[in-house]
Scaffold this active site. Structure first.
Site, PDB file in Angstrom:
ATOM      1  CE  LYS A 104      -1.501   1.770   3.813  1.00 45.81           C
ATOM      2  NZ  LYS A 104      -1.390   3.203   4.324  1.00 45.81           N
ATOM      3  CG  ASN A 105       2.266   2.640   3.577  1.00 43.16           C
ATOM      4  OD1 ASN A 105       0.977   3.107   3.285  1.00 43.16           O
ATOM      5  ND2 ASN A 105       2.533   2.543   4.948  1.00 43.16           N
ATOM      6  NE  ARG A 126      -0.568  11.618   6.673  1.00 44.30           N
ATOM      7  CZ  ARG A 126      -0.110  13.070   7.129  1.00 44.30           C
ATOM      8  NH1 ARG A 126      -1.265  13.879   7.364  1.00 44.30           N
ATOM      9  NH2 ARG A 126       1.158  13.457   6.813  1.00 44.30           N
ATOM     10  CB  CYS A 186      -5.086  10.393  11.152  1.00 42.79           C
ATOM     11  SG  CYS A 186      -3.430   9.887  11.174  1.00 42.79           S
ATOM     12  NE  ARG A 239       0.963  10.895   9.977  1.00 42.81           N
ATOM     13  CZ  ARG A 239       0.077   9.733   9.188  1.00 42.81           C
ATOM     14  NH1 ARG A 239      -0.814   9.231   9.851  1.00 42.81           N
ATOM     15  NH2 ARG A 239       0.745   9.351   8.078  1.00 42.81           N
ATOM     16  CB  VAL A 276       3.460  18.486   5.759  1.00 42.25           C
ATOM     17  CG1 VAL A 276       2.249  17.413   5.658  1.00 42.25           C
ATOM     18  CG2 VAL A 276       2.306  20.052   5.714  1.00 42.25           C
ATOM     19  CG  LEU A 329      10.269  17.592   8.411  1.00 43.59           C
ATOM     20  CD1 LEU A 329      10.508  16.227   8.775  1.00 43.59           C
ATOM     21  CD2 LEU A 329      11.645  18.660   8.771  1.00 43.59           C
ATOM     22  CG  ASP A 367       3.156   1.630   9.195  1.00 47.09           C
ATOM     23  OD1 ASP A 367       3.396   1.808   8.125  1.00 47.09           O
ATOM     24  OD2 ASP A 367       2.926   2.448   9.987  1.00 47.09           O
ATOM     25  NE  ARG A 407      -7.086   4.617   5.175  1.00 50.39           N
ATOM     26  CZ  ARG A 407      -6.000   5.315   6.000  1.00 50.39           C
ATOM     27  NH1 ARG A 407      -6.105   5.263   7.291  1.00 50.39           N
ATOM     28  NH2 ARG A 407      -5.013   5.771   5.572  1.00 50.39           N
TER      29      ARG A 407
HETATM   30  C1  EPZ Z   1       4.472   7.027   6.248  1.00 50.41           C
HETATM   31  O1  EPZ Z   1       3.766   8.105   6.623  1.00 50.41           O
HETATM   32  C2  EPZ Z   1       3.391   6.007   6.071  1.00 50.41           C
HETATM   33  N1  EPZ Z   1       2.330   6.259   5.235  1.00 50.41           N
HETATM   34  C3  EPZ Z   1       2.999   5.576   7.495  1.00 50.41           C
HETATM   35  O2  EPZ Z   1       2.089   4.315   7.385  1.00 50.41           O
HETATM   36  C4  EPZ Z   1       4.038   5.062   8.222  1.00 50.41           C
HETATM   37  O3  EPZ Z   1       3.730   4.831   9.641  1.00 50.41           O
HETATM   38  C5  EPZ Z   1       5.307   6.549   8.500  1.00 50.41           C
HETATM   39  O4  EPZ Z   1       5.569   6.665   6.814  1.00 50.41           O
HETATM   40  C6  EPZ Z   1       6.303   5.931   9.134  1.00 50.41           C
HETATM   41  O5  EPZ Z   1       7.042   4.910   8.768  1.00 50.41           O
HETATM   42  C7  EPZ Z   1       2.466   6.202   3.775  1.00 50.41           C
HETATM   43  O6  EPZ Z   1       3.523   5.931   3.302  1.00 50.41           O
HETATM   44  C8  EPZ Z   1       1.382   6.468   3.099  1.00 50.41           C
HETATM   45  P1  EPZ Z   1       6.521  10.233   8.386  1.00 50.41           P
HETATM   46  P2  EPZ Z   1       4.403   9.756   6.564  1.00 50.41           P
HETATM   47  O7  EPZ Z   1       6.503  11.455   7.773  1.00 50.41           O
HETATM   48  O8  EPZ Z   1       5.363   9.696   5.571  1.00 50.41           O
HETATM   49  C9  EPZ Z   1       6.582  13.608  11.811  1.00 50.41           C
HETATM   50  C10 EPZ Z   1       0.167   3.004   7.740  1.00 50.41           C
HETATM   51  O9  EPZ Z   1      -0.326   2.630   8.766  1.00 50.41           O
HETATM   52  N2  EPZ Z   1       6.839  14.421  10.775  1.00 50.41           N
HETATM   53  O10 EPZ Z   1       7.701   9.404   8.143  1.00 50.41           O
HETATM   54  O11 EPZ Z   1       3.276  10.613   6.927  1.00 50.41           O
HETATM   55  C11 EPZ Z   1       5.471  12.787  11.709  1.00 50.41           C
HETATM   56  O12 EPZ Z   1       4.254  13.637  12.596  1.00 50.41           O
HETATM   57  C12 EPZ Z   1       0.873   4.361   7.855  1.00 50.41           C
HETATM   58  O13 EPZ Z   1       0.408   2.545   6.457  1.00 50.41           O
HETATM   59  C13 EPZ Z   1       6.877  15.777  11.093  1.00 50.41           C
HETATM   60  O14 EPZ Z   1       7.121  16.237  12.278  1.00 50.41           O
HETATM   61  O15 EPZ Z   1       5.372   9.370   8.020  1.00 50.41           O
HETATM   62  C14 EPZ Z   1       5.657  11.446  12.451  1.00 50.41           C
HETATM   63  O16 EPZ Z   1       5.710  11.849  13.903  1.00 50.41           O
HETATM   64  C15 EPZ Z   1       0.505   5.265   9.053  1.00 50.41           C
HETATM   65  N3  EPZ Z   1       7.116  16.798  10.124  1.00 50.41           N
HETATM   66  C16 EPZ Z   1       7.198  11.419  12.102  1.00 50.41           C
HETATM   67  O17 EPZ Z   1       7.518  12.645  11.575  1.00 50.41           O
HETATM   68  C17 EPZ Z   1       6.858  16.419   8.836  1.00 50.41           C
HETATM   69  O18 EPZ Z   1       7.055  17.415   7.762  1.00 50.41           O
HETATM   70  C18 EPZ Z   1       7.110  10.005  10.840  1.00 50.41           C
HETATM   71  O19 EPZ Z   1       6.356  10.778   9.923  1.00 50.41           O
HETATM   72  C19 EPZ Z   1       6.607  15.097   8.550  1.00 50.41           C
HETATM   73  C20 EPZ Z   1       6.738  14.195   9.335  1.00 50.41           C
END
Ligand code: EPZ
Length: 440
Positions: A30-31, A100, A124, A129, A131, A133, A316, A408
């Site tokens: 999925k991801n 998202r 969520c 979550r 953005v 970065l 995950d 999902r």
């Molecule tokens: C991806 O989400 C995955 N989703 C998530 O899978 C997964 O849990 C996550 O990576 C971590 O491995 C998809 O790929 C669609 P992150 P993402 O940006 O990219 C913080 C599932 O169950 N952060 O690595 O959103 C954020 O808040 C889903 O399949 C910032 O602070 O994850 C979090 O605490 C859930 N600022 C941490 O980083 C930013 O600009 C990790 O988030 C971006 C992120």
């Protein structure tokens, strides 16, 4: 989802307590599929993506692409995307707010169109979550990015293309790494992303973009280098297997003392999960066809889990593994370091007889001899998966609500579970009658 709609939603009924057996096929990730679909925005031709899982989120991503002017066609697990007629730089709120991950397309859209308008993805169940970065990286590449009224307005100021830049991510964010890789693919000059995420889905994205003519090196390490090119061409690519779906079935096998074959899956993508299964006393083997066999051990022993960015233990898999730990002798500490609110499955597991206490981001799981079936509700996707694992292991019947979360991320989950001997059915909550397989 409102209480009344949730009341009408189908229920997954599991009668647990018996082992599973046989082999279960793992679908495309999925991801990875979601981000590869987003990356087709970069293409000036037509792409074919294979091994795409049939999931609600994937359909939603297809709708976002269509709203931008791309043409999509889905034939089973094959998607054909024609990105030649990309003609809109704005993704509609009602679609992005439901998915998202569609926000990750902002970099590709900006690179192709010179501008992009995306609703700010909301938080969520598992966290805020943010953005920032993603935004800061695009700004480093010469984009004007401002947020006004919940909309992210991005445009390339003064130049025709984004400019290569050296970007350091404060946190190895998967999505930010993906957004910036896609933006940099069509930028002028070289971009370096330092402290990049190293997840296998990042490597899949780089391989897909390179198959379209991009020049990306270092994916899978903490430094990714992208040499921009003027445009990307058509390609035909197969999505990697879903390491989290595979891990979920492996954990379900462990919780039910089963001898099960799970695959195909890239062995390197599940090292942390396999290591922890062996730590609690199970035996795992990988065969030549990338199928993993898990077999029962003498007893299940407690172990500690701390979620970390790849190659650490995946967040995950945290909920599913916790369901398994509830049955392991001794006391396990589960620390969730990636998301601030990803322990909501604890209350539901305790309703099934587990003994878990939470303090801040740490759950202390004391093993119990058995779980008991109960009516439970999934709060998010992986919490739902944890309740399935618990229901398969528990004595008696477990009724799981909140299936819209589960659908999902898990393709045909009841068909796959039945195929390995589970007593599971999806019933219509109001009519209390079994729905035909695959109905939803
Ligand atoms: C991806 O989400 C995955 N989703 C998530 O899978 C997964 O849990 C996550 O990576 C971590 O491995 C998809 O790929 C669609 P992150 P993402 O940006 O990219 C913080 C599932 O169950 N952060 O690595 O959103 C954020 O808040 C889903 O399949 C910032 O602070 O994850 C979090 O605490 C859930 N600022 C941490 O980083 C930013 O600009 C990790 O988030 C971006 C992120």
């Amino acid at each position: 989802m409102s209480a009344s709609r949730e009341a009408e939603e189908p229920i997954l009924e599991i009668v647990g307590g018996q082992p599973l057996s046989g082999r279960v096929s793992v679908s495309g990730a999925k991801n990875s599929a979601l981000v590869l679909l987003a990356a087709t925005v970069l293409c000036s031709g037509e792409c074919r993506l294979r091994n795409v899982p049939s999931l609600v989120d994937v359909v939603r991503m297809g709708q976002v692409l269509e709203s931008l002017g791309l043409k999509t066609r889905c034939l089973g697990d094959v998607w054909e995307i024609d990105a030649r007629h990309l003609n809109r730089a704005e993704a509609p709120y009602e679609l992005v707010s439901q998915l998202r991950a569609s926000f990750f397309a902002i970099g590709a859209l900006l690179a192709r169109m010179g501008e992009a308008r995306f609703p700010l993805p909301g938080g969520c169940a598992i966290g805020a979550r943010p953005v920032e970065l993603h935004v800061r990286g695009l700004q480093a590449m010469g984009a004007d990015v401002r947020i006004d009224g919940g909309i992210v307005f991005a445009s390339i100021r003064g130049k025709s293309r984004l400019q290569g830049a050296r970007i350091y991510l404060d946190y190895p964010s998967v999505g930010a790494t993906e957004t910036l890789m896609m933006a940099a693919a069509l930028a002028e000059g070289e971009t370096t992303i330092e402290n990049a995420a190293r997840e296998p889905e990042i490597v899949d994205l780089a391989n897909f973009c390179n198959a379209m003519g991009a020049k990306i090196r270092g994916a899978g390490t903490d430094t990714v280098t992208i040499e921009g090119v003027p445009q990307l061409h058509s390609t035909d690519y197969s999505v990697m297997p879903d390491r989290i779906e595979a891990g979920t079935f492996l954990v379900a096998a462990a919780a039910t003392q089963s001898d099960l074959l799970v695959g195909p899956v890239l062995p390197d993508s599940v090292v942390a999960t396999l290591a922890k299964l062996e730590a609690i006393g199970l035996r795992t083997d990988v065969d030549a066809g990338n199928y993993i066999r898990v077999r029962p051990g003498a007893a299940l022993m407690a172990t500690d889990i701390e979620t970390l960015p790849f190659p650490g233990f995946p967040t995950d898999m945290q909920a599913q593994f916790m369901a398994l730990l509830t049955l392991c002798e001794g006391s396990s500490a589960v620390t969730e370091t990636v998301f601030e609110n990803r322990l909501r499955h604890v209350a539901e597991l305790n309703r099934m007889g587990a003994n878990i206490r939470v303090k801040d981001r740490v759950a202390i799981v004391k093993g119990v001899p058995f779980l008991s079936g109960a009516p439970v509700t999934a709060s998010d996707l992986r919490a739902g998966a944890a309740l399935v694992v618990a229901g398969l292991a528990a004595r008696g019947k477990t009724s799981i609500r909140g299936l819209h979360h589960l659908d999902r991320g898990y393709e045909n989950i009841e068909a796959k579970l039945r195929g390995i001997g589970a007593n599971v059915q999806r019933i219509n909550s109001s009519a209390e009658t079994a729905l035909p397989l695959g109905a939803s």
